[in-house]
Design an enzyme around this catalytic site. Structure first.
Site, PDB file in Angstrom:
ATOM      1  N   SER A  14       0.786  -1.239   0.000  1.00 36.68           N
ATOM      2  CA  SER A  14       0.000   0.000   0.000  1.00 36.68           C
ATOM      3  C   SER A  14       0.812   1.281   0.000  1.00 36.68           C
ATOM      4  O   SER A  14       0.279   2.330  -0.355  1.00 36.68           O
ATOM      5  CB  SER A  14      -0.971   0.007   1.186  1.00 36.68           C
ATOM      6  OG  SER A  14      -0.291  -0.235   2.400  1.00 36.68           O
ATOM      7  N   HIS A  34      -0.031   4.472   7.290  1.00 36.47           N
ATOM      8  CA  HIS A  34       0.580   4.925   6.046  1.00 36.47           C
ATOM      9  C   HIS A  34       1.076   6.358   6.176  1.00 36.47           C
ATOM     10  O   HIS A  34       0.467   7.158   6.876  1.00 36.47           O
ATOM     11  CB  HIS A  34      -0.435   4.842   4.900  1.00 36.47           C
ATOM     12  CG  HIS A  34      -1.007   3.482   4.713  1.00 36.47           C
ATOM     13  ND1 HIS A  34      -2.242   3.125   5.222  1.00 36.47           N
ATOM     14  CD2 HIS A  34      -0.519   2.382   4.099  1.00 36.47           C
ATOM     15  CE1 HIS A  34      -2.490   1.862   4.922  1.00 36.47           C
ATOM     16  NE2 HIS A  34      -1.461   1.385   4.235  1.00 36.47           N
ATOM     17  N   ASP A  46      -2.846   7.938   8.084  1.00 37.19           N
ATOM     18  CA  ASP A  46      -3.888   7.154   8.745  1.00 37.19           C
ATOM     19  C   ASP A  46      -3.220   6.224   9.755  1.00 37.19           C
ATOM     20  O   ASP A  46      -2.133   6.532  10.240  1.00 37.19           O
ATOM     21  CB  ASP A  46      -4.755   6.407   7.722  1.00 37.19           C
ATOM     22  CG  ASP A  46      -3.955   5.430   6.860  1.00 37.19           C
ATOM     23  OD1 ASP A  46      -2.763   5.185   7.160  1.00 37.19           O
ATOM     24  OD2 ASP A  46      -4.515   4.903   5.885  1.00 37.19           O
TER      25      ASP A  46
END
Length: 368
Positions: free
Chosen positions: A43, A337, A334
């Site tokens: 991610s 990340h 978040d």
């Protein structure tokens, strides 16, 4: 505008911009912009592949406030960031406009430059692991990402011929950042006994080696590899401590893998002639940043900018979340990340930063 149409328009414009940047560099007599960037990982590099995967359990960054600072209009793009992510900012440092497009977003019109070997492709997938079993069914694991690249290469060979395709690929950068989700899955499901961890590292390194070897066999020669960071210091992990401290056991798990990865990369060039690599030490960079946030221009390195509850990590970044006042002062966007600012620290340190966080050379030197 329909979101699918919007993605196609952005992809086409992005590829046009990539072509222009390459042509300008060549017209100026320079050879500083490599033909392409090929991206593999999870991610921190995904630019929207997961948006195209079916299933309610697939992790997606396709709702506000993701993308709130993305250039061209605040909108979610599939990036786990408020704006650009690490892949984008490394691409920009190389001379491109942003990361190449997500593999699953490509259509026949937007694939034309890709199969000519220009710009590249991003195969990364949020939640992906080195192991196929890591959060299986909700992402594109590394082995599948490599197979997807094989499809791209086959198209290039058909269009350009194998000699030209291999030449372009040998000059391109292959960027890899993966392993965090494997650590997380292992920490959830295993007692961290020494024998279990040793066997875990062994299969991870075997799979990582197989992926690099397969890419090498398809023409890749320059590898920019990012290790696993101090994941125990992410807001989600800090929640486990009443004081909000880093999870030392999870950090130790990551550090052990990073040591094994370092040994793997050091030995690969002996068996794969012409292979060159740069290893970016995300673990070390995070440790230094968290120890001295002010030196990095940050004020908060333990809480999420977008989220809810304690440390902003008890809920995800959602349309009803409260954003931090200054997104440039936060390391984490978040629960796990980096913000665009955090991603910029990574890209700067690894692309053309001092030797402290890269070995045996930085990404820019690798491309020379």
């Amino acid at each position: 505008m329909d979101s699918g149409v919007g993605v196609v328009v952005v992809t086409v414009l992005q590829l046009i911009a990539v072509t222009i940047s390459i042509q300008l560099a060549l017209a100026a007599g320079g050879n500083t912009v490599p033909p392409a960037l090929y991206v593999f990982g999870d991610s921190i590099l995904d630019v929207g592949n997961n948006n195209y995967l079916p299933g309610a359990d697939v992790p997606r960054a396709n709702t506000p406030y993701y993308g709130v600072d993305f250039p061209g209009g605040a909108r979610p793009t599939g990036r786990w960031s408020n704006g650009y992510n690490v892949a984008d900012l490394i691409a920009k440092a190389m001379g491109f406009e942003m990361s190449p497009p997500a593999y699953l977003s490509l259509t026949p019109p937007s694939s034309r430059l890709v199969i000519r070997g220009l710009g590249g492709v991003n195969y990364a997938s949020g939640g992906a692991g080195i192991l196929d079993s890591t959060f299986a069914g909700t992402n594109i694991p590394l082995s599948k990402q490599v197979r997807n690249f094989g499809v791209t290469r086959a198209q290039m060979v058909t269009t350009l011929g194998s000699t030209t395709a291999n030449h372009l690929l040998s000059k391109s950068l292959f960027l890899l950042a993966i392993g965090t989700n494997d650590m997380a899955a292992f920490a959830i499901t295993h007692q961290q006994q020494h024998s279990d961890v040793a066997a875990f590292y062994s299969i991870l390194i075997s799979n990582y080696s197989a992926a690099i070897t397969e890419l090498y066999g398809m023409g890749a020669r320059k590898f920019g590899v990012i290790n696993v960071g101090q994941i125990g210091c992410a807001p989600l992990q800090r929640l486990q401590s009443p004081a909000g401290a880093c999870a030392d056991a999870v950090n130790a798990l990551a550090a052990g893998f990073d040591g094994a990865l370092r040994s793997l990369l050091a030995g690969l060039p002996h068996g794969l002639p012409g292979l060159a690599y740069s290893l970016g030490d995300l673990y070390g960079l995070m440790r230094a940043t968290i120890a001295d946030p002010r030196a990095a221009g940050l004020a908060n390195v333990d809480a999420a900018c977008c989220g809810g509850g304690r440390l902003g990590a008890q809920s995800g970044c959602l349309p009803n979340s409260t954003l931090c006042a200054d997104r440039r002062s936060y390391l984490f966007w978040d629960y796990g990340h980096p913000t665009q600012r955090g991603a910029a620290l990574v890209a700067t340190a690894f692309y053309d930063g001092p030797a402290r966080f890269t070995r045996p050379l930085n990404f820019k030197q690798l491309m020379c």
